[in-house]
Design a protein around this motif. Sequence first.
Motif, PDB file in Angstrom:
ATOM      1  N   GLY A  88     -43.420  33.526  22.452  1.00 24.64           N
ATOM      2  CA  GLY A  88     -42.933  33.920  21.139  1.00 24.64           C
ATOM      3  C   GLY A  88     -43.980  33.691  20.058  1.00 24.64           C
ATOM      4  N   GLU A  89     -43.746  34.328  18.929  1.00 23.19           N
ATOM      5  CA  GLU A  89     -44.657  34.229  17.783  1.00 23.19           C
ATOM      6  C   GLU A  89     -44.834  32.775  17.344  1.00 23.19           C
ATOM      7  N   VAL A  90     -45.942  32.490  16.694  1.00 25.99           N
ATOM      8  CA  VAL A  90     -46.119  31.203  16.034  1.00 25.99           C
ATOM      9  C   VAL A  90     -44.951  31.004  15.066  1.00 25.99           C
ATOM     10  N   ARG A  91     -44.433  29.800  15.025  1.00 27.07           N
ATOM     11  CA  ARG A  91     -43.335  29.514  14.076  1.00 27.07           C
ATOM     12  C   ARG A  91     -43.965  29.183  12.721  1.00 27.07           C
ATOM     13  N   TYR A  92     -43.912  30.159  11.831  1.00 27.20           N
ATOM     14  CA  TYR A  92     -44.602  30.047  10.547  1.00 27.20           C
ATOM     15  C   TYR A  92     -43.796  29.292   9.493  1.00 27.20           C
ATOM     16  N   GLY A  93     -42.608  28.819   9.837  1.00 22.31           N
ATOM     17  CA  GLY A  93     -41.838  27.995   8.915  1.00 22.31           C
ATOM     18  C   GLY A  93     -41.536  28.716   7.609  1.00 22.31           C
ATOM     19  N   ASP A 131     -50.321  23.631  18.697  1.00 26.05           N
ATOM     20  CA  ASP A 131     -49.142  23.550  19.560  1.00 26.05           C
ATOM     21  C   ASP A 131     -48.759  24.929  20.090  1.00 26.05           C
ATOM     22  N   ALA A 132     -48.890  25.945  19.246  1.00 21.78           N
ATOM     23  CA  ALA A 132     -48.584  27.304  19.685  1.00 21.78           C
ATOM     24  C   ALA A 132     -49.530  27.734  20.801  1.00 21.78           C
ATOM     25  N   GLN A 133     -50.818  27.418  20.644  1.00 24.02           N
ATOM     26  CA  GLN A 133     -51.766  27.746  21.702  1.00 24.02           C
ATOM     27  C   GLN A 133     -51.421  27.003  22.992  1.00 24.02           C
ATOM     28  N   HIS A 134     -51.086  25.733  22.869  1.00 26.54           N
ATOM     29  CA  HIS A 134     -50.796  24.924  24.060  1.00 26.54           C
ATOM     30  C   HIS A 134     -49.629  25.510  24.850  1.00 26.54           C
ATOM     31  N   ILE A 165     -50.785  34.728  19.084  1.00 25.01           N
ATOM     32  CA  ILE A 165     -50.621  34.145  20.412  1.00 25.01           C
ATOM     33  C   ILE A 165     -51.639  34.736  21.383  1.00 25.01           C
ATOM     34  N   ILE A 166     -51.811  36.046  21.343  1.00 24.88           N
ATOM     35  CA  ILE A 166     -52.804  36.689  22.210  1.00 24.88           C
ATOM     36  C   ILE A 166     -54.197  36.163  21.894  1.00 24.88           C
TER      37      ILE A 166
END
Length: 241
Positions: A88-93, A131-134, A165-166
């Motif tokens: 899923g997309e980065v959670r941009y808050g 964290d998103a990359q991990h 993410i890609i």
Amino acid sequence: MTTLLLVRHGLTAMTGPVLAGWTPGVGLDDRGRAQASAVAGRLAALPLAAVVSSPLDRCVETAGTVAAPHSRDAGGTVDKVDIDERFGEVRYGDWTGRPLKELTEEPLWRIVQAHPSAARFPGEDGEAMADAQHRAVAAVRDWNERIAAAHGPDAVYAVCSHGDIIKAVVADALGLHLDQFQRIQADPASVTAIRYTELRPFVVRLNDTGGDVTGLLPKPDGDDDRKAGPGASDAVVGGGA
């Protein structure tokens, strides 16, 4: 040497001017549906072992179109699109849903551009880029093992995900620090191919939006110019043919 095809979703009404993030109900617009059909046509000749998607609507729609030519009804092996939240997309808050022209004025914007490994997006559900990359790279490793076990080491599968993410997965494959990932581009409906081998990943295509894709398949046994060592993991000296 499992081959991963990273497909970015097609265009939506929010793509570009607004940071959509995890906004619900953001599907493809007419342009995006046309892009999804085009990339599905390009990938139809490849024997995809699976199609995996981010849970967000724009990716699920794109992935469904890509998967259709590979369904069991069409003679393929794909039963359904597998949903994996880790893609899923980065959670941009608190940045979610805001115009990009506003966000460029935020102090965090410069950090995201120059030092993304230190960036955490604001708000209760804001996520750190690292964290998103991990999570995305961990998902790739999991799916590589799963696909290889079920379909053999030369299997090809597709993951439909999001631009950041890609780019983060590509940075990992290239051995780049996350702070360099803004040098990578992933356009809507583009295909990025990474072949994972015992020693290293090979980035075979990057941000590819047209042309023949049959070269993404591993070469048959006996038809590979990588002779030394483990073979598939060796880089060809001089570049090869």
